[in-house]
Design a protein around this motif. Structure first.
Motif, PDB file in Angstrom:
ATOM      1  N   GLY B 484       0.831  -1.211   0.000  1.00  0.00           N
ATOM      2  CA  GLY B 484       0.000   0.000   0.000  1.00  0.00           C
ATOM      3  C   GLY B 484       0.865   1.260   0.000  1.00  0.00           C
ATOM      4  O   GLY B 484       0.649   2.186  -0.791  1.00  0.00           O
ATOM      5  N   GLU B 485       1.838   1.278   0.910  1.00  0.00           N
ATOM      6  CA  GLU B 485       2.712   2.449   0.983  1.00  0.00           C
ATOM      7  C   GLU B 485       3.519   2.614  -0.303  1.00  0.00           C
ATOM      8  O   GLU B 485       3.803   3.736  -0.727  1.00  0.00           O
ATOM      9  CB  GLU B 485       3.649   2.326   2.189  1.00  0.00           C
ATOM     10  N   GLY B 486       3.867   1.504  -0.917  1.00  0.00           N
ATOM     11  CA  GLY B 486       4.612   1.567  -2.182  1.00  0.00           C
ATOM     12  C   GLY B 486       3.832   2.265  -3.279  1.00  0.00           C
ATOM     13  O   GLY B 486       4.406   2.781  -4.230  1.00  0.00           O
ATOM     14  N   MET B 487       2.503   2.281  -3.126  1.00  0.00           N
ATOM     15  CA  MET B 487       1.673   2.981  -4.118  1.00  0.00           C
ATOM     16  C   MET B 487       1.105   4.283  -3.564  1.00  0.00           C
ATOM     17  O   MET B 487       0.154   4.834  -4.131  1.00  0.00           O
ATOM     18  CB  MET B 487       0.566   2.048  -4.614  1.00  0.00           C
ATOM     19  N   SER B 491      -0.871   3.176   5.088  1.00  0.00           N
ATOM     20  CA  SER B 491      -1.271   1.800   5.359  1.00  0.00           C
ATOM     21  C   SER B 491      -0.864   1.402   6.763  1.00  0.00           C
ATOM     22  O   SER B 491       0.161   1.848   7.274  1.00  0.00           O
ATOM     23  CB  SER B 491      -0.602   0.859   4.352  1.00  0.00           C
ATOM     24  N   THR B 492      -1.656   0.546   7.364  1.00  0.00           N
ATOM     25  CA  THR B 492      -1.356   0.093   8.718  1.00  0.00           C
ATOM     26  C   THR B 492      -1.823  -1.341   8.856  1.00  0.00           C
ATOM     27  O   THR B 492      -2.671  -1.809   8.105  1.00  0.00           O
ATOM     28  CB  THR B 492      -2.049   1.017   9.747  1.00  0.00           C
ATOM     29  N   ARG B 493      -1.253  -2.024   9.845  1.00  0.00           N
ATOM     30  CA  ARG B 493      -1.604  -3.430  10.079  1.00  0.00           C
ATOM     31  C   ARG B 493      -2.245  -3.534  11.450  1.00  0.00           C
ATOM     32  O   ARG B 493      -1.759  -2.944  12.407  1.00  0.00           O
ATOM     33  CB  ARG B 493      -0.337  -4.271  10.018  1.00  0.00           C
ATOM     34  N   VAL B 494      -3.330  -4.280  11.548  1.00  0.00           N
ATOM     35  CA  VAL B 494      -3.985  -4.461  12.852  1.00  0.00           C
ATOM     36  C   VAL B 494      -4.065  -5.944  13.172  1.00  0.00           C
ATOM     37  O   VAL B 494      -4.281  -6.783  12.290  1.00  0.00           O
ATOM     38  CB  VAL B 494      -5.401  -3.821  12.877  1.00  0.00           C
ATOM     39  N   THR B 495      -3.871  -6.237  14.461  1.00  0.00           N
ATOM     40  CA  THR B 495      -3.856  -7.642  14.890  1.00  0.00           C
ATOM     41  C   THR B 495      -4.887  -7.915  15.984  1.00  0.00           C
ATOM     42  O   THR B 495      -5.032  -9.057  16.406  1.00  0.00           O
ATOM     43  CB  THR B 495      -2.457  -8.029  15.421  1.00  0.00           C
ATOM     44  N   THR B 496      -5.573  -6.870  16.464  1.00  0.00           N
ATOM     45  CA  THR B 496      -6.641  -7.066  17.454  1.00  0.00           C
ATOM     46  C   THR B 496      -7.861  -6.256  17.017  1.00  0.00           C
ATOM     47  O   THR B 496      -7.753  -5.332  16.195  1.00  0.00           O
ATOM     48  CB  THR B 496      -6.230  -6.573  18.859  1.00  0.00           C
ATOM     49  N   SER B 514      -6.754   5.081   2.393  1.00  0.00           N
ATOM     50  CA  SER B 514      -5.925   4.395   3.373  1.00  0.00           C
ATOM     51  C   SER B 514      -6.154   2.899   3.246  1.00  0.00           C
ATOM     52  O   SER B 514      -7.131   2.467   2.638  1.00  0.00           O
ATOM     53  CB  SER B 514      -6.243   4.874   4.787  1.00  0.00           C
ATOM     54  N   LEU B 515      -5.242   2.144   3.796  1.00  0.00           N
ATOM     55  CA  LEU B 515      -5.332   0.679   3.740  1.00  0.00           C
ATOM     56  C   LEU B 515      -5.097   0.126   5.138  1.00  0.00           C
ATOM     57  O   LEU B 515      -4.190   0.577   5.846  1.00  0.00           O
ATOM     58  CB  LEU B 515      -4.292   0.138   2.748  1.00  0.00           C
ATOM     59  N   ILE B 516      -5.921  -0.828   5.516  1.00  0.00           N
ATOM     60  CA  ILE B 516      -5.761  -1.503   6.803  1.00  0.00           C
ATOM     61  C   ILE B 516      -5.590  -2.998   6.513  1.00  0.00           C
ATOM     62  O   ILE B 516      -6.482  -3.631   5.939  1.00  0.00           O
ATOM     63  CB  ILE B 516      -6.991  -1.275   7.714  1.00  0.00           C
ATOM     64  N   GLU B 517      -4.448  -3.521   6.888  1.00  0.00           N
ATOM     65  CA  GLU B 517      -4.236  -4.959   6.717  1.00  0.00           C
ATOM     66  C   GLU B 517      -4.734  -5.650   7.988  1.00  0.00           C
ATOM     67  O   GLU B 517      -4.183  -5.452   9.079  1.00  0.00           O
ATOM     68  CB  GLU B 517      -2.752  -5.258   6.487  1.00  0.00           C
ATOM     69  N   VAL B 518      -5.773  -6.431   7.836  1.00  0.00           N
ATOM     70  CA  VAL B 518      -6.438  -7.064   8.967  1.00  0.00           C
ATOM     71  C   VAL B 518      -5.912  -8.496   9.075  1.00  0.00           C
ATOM     72  O   VAL B 518      -6.233  -9.353   8.247  1.00  0.00           O
ATOM     73  CB  VAL B 518      -7.969  -7.058   8.763  1.00  0.00           C
TER      74      VAL B 518
END
Lengths: 520, 520
Positions: B484-487, B491-496, B514-518
């Protein structure tokens, strides 16, 4: 045996042991069969353009087809433009496409489409297996077609029920006798050899225009003798499927891409002997410019086509022009100095020429960033150079992936522009999964630079802001290091020639894939 | 005026002022014309599947077609599967495809292909302009076709010479009178209304099966009255082009995707009244399972098709069953608690239900990660929900891109799996360039989870290591934050669940994509 098992079995019997795949529900029985036939190496692509492009690259290096496995019409559609490129390069592929079970098609479910219609424009051979008893015979025909001379795209459509139902009779098609032999090339035509020889000995300026297997090292040795004897000038197609070149080999000059330049270069020649190539024509049409690049009075003499034995044809021509014992001029190994300072196409070319190891395979879609690389590597260590004959962009990363699988042990260097690579970046993941030694150089100029040239070339005037917005890739800038790493490929960015040399050396001596973002 | 100018001018006159584009050399005169017609908003996609998918999403939200601009056969081929999805959703698109100048085609240059053949399977209307004098008339026809009911894919092939040559006569086609009106829908058929009414009043169990514009809030109000009066059970298609739903609106139950489940749910019903939908059929075929999902004795009563006026048809049906003054049951706003703890499909659904703002547009290709999201958001703030009617994967990011342009000011939530998003990740760049408020949730389970279900569903047995390698996306893991950031998309990643709620709130209140990697 069900139809899917018959298919995998027949492919293996026919010498096809690599399958590039992006399967879906209707292909699950093929996938299940893989567990029973572990000799089939199945390689997953996360987009179908990777699958079909890899099959193209595999054929070019392995010299034999791979199969694909695609999911219905839309999966095929996603692989279509890479099949177009493969078709133009005469790469053989057994292109397997699933479809709904026959009785389901009437209901027009979401994924129902005209699979045959989508396949037709890119298929030399196309059949649909209506029942498991068809599959063995159809697969054998497809293998034979793909292995033909020239190689062909053979599309086999496999409905779900033809895959999962048991064959009603014991395997009709006997795998023991099925291994379709490579079709033998035709013998060259004596009249064509005579005509070409007369042209080359006419005293008028003559050129050779070379494609296909004429660009192998073996054929080029004979071309070298003919050229040394007759003074004819050897050109290669602007884009060729595979050129064996570098130090110790006989070189052909690449016909320039710009129409004006190509016309100028070909202007002196009154005879053009084509060898596994059509007459030279422009890549695009331009207002007021010709399509045919040779002089209007030039005669075209086709020596042999792709279906004929090019070595035999060239040997006969060499004999006819009295070049039997002549020594060809071979490229000398030039010890290139490593470039320093700013990064530009010349520095890139110098780095490649100096650092490319022997037996490297170069997949070239660098477009403007790589214009200098081809001529400057003519004296590099011997290597293979693969180009895009179909013009569909995004060619390089998938083809490099397949080339690495088709040429085990040989490093693959993938030259691509940032604009081009965006069409098929998913190939990087497959390179990482399969631990392929592919070094990808992304030339990052943040623009479709070629389009700026073409905009002028077609006489569209001076681009304003709206037009430029369609040609610039800035706002936002792409970050190839992040994208490469996001797909598991170690990636680095270089901003000077020294950094490029360091990164390229390291990548070539490492194992597995890597990506170098070359900032221009 | 040259042909390209006539085309842009005609498009604007016909109400088409957005063009999704990935042009090449043969389209440069169209690009040049953009500078002279700044009212045309031209949006660049770095892959053609983005271009055509965005045109689909745009139509669904704007209710009118956009145009595309694609480069020759291969450019069209890359956009084909998204056109398949658009076709199944009855989205109107004026699909403009360049081709070589007519006199260049005979030379079989690299990019020469059967453009008409590639276009045919996904085009309701298809013409080629042979000269600039054709272009205005053809463009007007294409606009009218795309604006039809149902919307249509109208493909106009524009050779380079038809684009760059001057029209021989003053613009034959008068833009002042060209603005093709939306074709009026047909009046409903009285016999169909009578038959449906009799079925609903028969005393036997009955269901409604709803698609198309039956799923707008306005039509669903009438459905709600019919249902309240007759006790018929309202189902929506498993996948629908656009559903207006949420608190205050009348809901239809989504027909389940698994065949066994759908058959079970439909088993009681002896009458099924279809409204802008075909009879319920399975998405895929499975050995020993039916294609038709309704009870074998159920009668299908088509109330109205996509070409008819659905509101008039439903009003007439409501009248016929005596539901004129009845109050429908509307969904109540449920104040959903924010989820806590582990991330799973339920927690995701709860977060969406709680945090989705009014007027959100949800583009749903979450597949297994999102199975719970649709039912749990039935009581969320009112919103639109867009699904994939064609089944070609990679649907969501491009459609979300176009939906954002078609519904300015409304936030778009794109639900996608990691497997799905890899087919069309290039859409993220266009979202960044155009500063579109698209929040992409990538459900990262590192597998084609749906295929594991389907593998069992088609009776392929137990997958072994080779089969699993075709369904797992591990080795290496994808990193969506980096991609996501490359484009250029934050972008962020969530684990909870807590992290998801925080990230989603922030993204929805921010501007731009924005992008959220779930992580699942």
């Amino acid at each position: 045996m069900n139809g899917a098992e018959i298919l995998v079995n027949t492919l293996l019997s026919g010498g096809i042991d690599v399958c590039f795949a992006n399967p879906g529900t209707s292909e699950m029985h093929f996938v299940a069969a893989l567990d029973r036939y572990p000799r089939m190496r199945c390689v997953l692509g996360l987009f179908e353009g990777v699958v079909t492009g890899a099959a193209d690259g595999y054929y070019r290096m392995a010299g034999k087809p791979a199969s694909t496995l695609l999911h219905l019409g839309p999966g095929l559609a996603n692989g279509l433009s890479a099949l177009h490129n493969a078709m133009k390069a005469s790469s053989g592929i057994v292109n397997v496409v699933g479809d709904h079970a026959s009785w389901h098609l009437q209901y027009d479910a979401p994924l129902t489409s005209d699979v045959d219609g989508i396949a037709r424009p890119v298929s030399h051979w196309l059949k649909r297996s209506h029942a498991p008893d068809d599959v063995g015979r159809h697969a054998a025909e497809a293998i034979e077609a793909a292995n033909g001379r020239p190689g062909a795209i053979a599309t086999l459509i496999l409905p779900g029920d033809a895959a999962w139902n048991e064959a009603g009779t014991p395997l009709r098609f006997d795998p023991a006798t099925s291994a379709a032999p490579h079709r033998q090339p035709l013998a060259p035509r004596a009249d064509a050899i005579d005509a070409a020889a007369r042209a080359l000995l006419s005293g008028q300026p003559a050129a050779l225009f070379l494609g296909g297997a004429a660009l192998t090292a073996k054929a080029m040795e004979i071309v070298g003798r003919i050229v040394a004897k007759t003074g004819a000038r050897p050109f290669s197609q602007t884009f060729a499927a595979r050129v064996e070149r570098g130090a110790g080999r006989v070189a052909a000059e690449r016909l320039p891409y710009p129409v004006d330049h190509a016309v100028e270069v070909l202007k002196p020649y009154r005879h053009i002997v084509t060898v596994q190539a059509s007459q030279p024509v422009g890549f695009f049409a331009y207002p007021g410019k010709p399509s045919v690049l040779s002089h209007p009075e030039a005669e075209i003499h086709p020596l042999c086509g792709l279906q004929e034995d090019v070595v035999a044809a060239l040997e006969a021509l060499a004999e006819a022009v009295g070049a039997a014992g002549v020594q060809p001029v071979r490229a000398m190994r030039a010890e290139a100095a490593l470039p320093t300072g700013a990064l530009n196409p010349l520095a890139i070319a110098q780095a490649l020429a100096a650092l490319m190891p022997e037996d490297a395979v170069v997949v070239d879609e660098a477009i403007t960033g790589g214009f200098s690389s081809y001529p400057l590597t003519a004296t590099a260590a011997p290597h293979d150079w693969l180009q895009n004959m179909g013009g569909s962009i995004g060619f390089a990363p998938p083809v490099a992936t397949g080339a690495a699988l088709g040429a085990p042990g040989r490093p693959v260097i993938c030259l691509t522009g940032d604009g081009s690579a965006m069409y098929s970046l998913q190939a990087l993941w497959t390179q990482a999964r399969e631990s392929l030694h592919v070094v990808t150089l992304v030339f990052s100029n943040r623009t479709y630079q070629i389009l700026k040239m073409e905009f002028a070339g077609v006489g569209a005037g001076e681009p304003g802001p709206s037009a430029l917005a369609m040609m610039n890739l800035d706002r936002p800038d792409l970050n190839w290091v992040k994208m490469g790493e996001g797909m598991g490929v170690p990636s680095t960015r270089v901003t000077t020639a020294e950094e490029l040399c360091t990164a390229l050396s390291r990548a070539l001596s490492a194992e597995g894939p890597s990506l170098i973002e070359v900032m221009l």
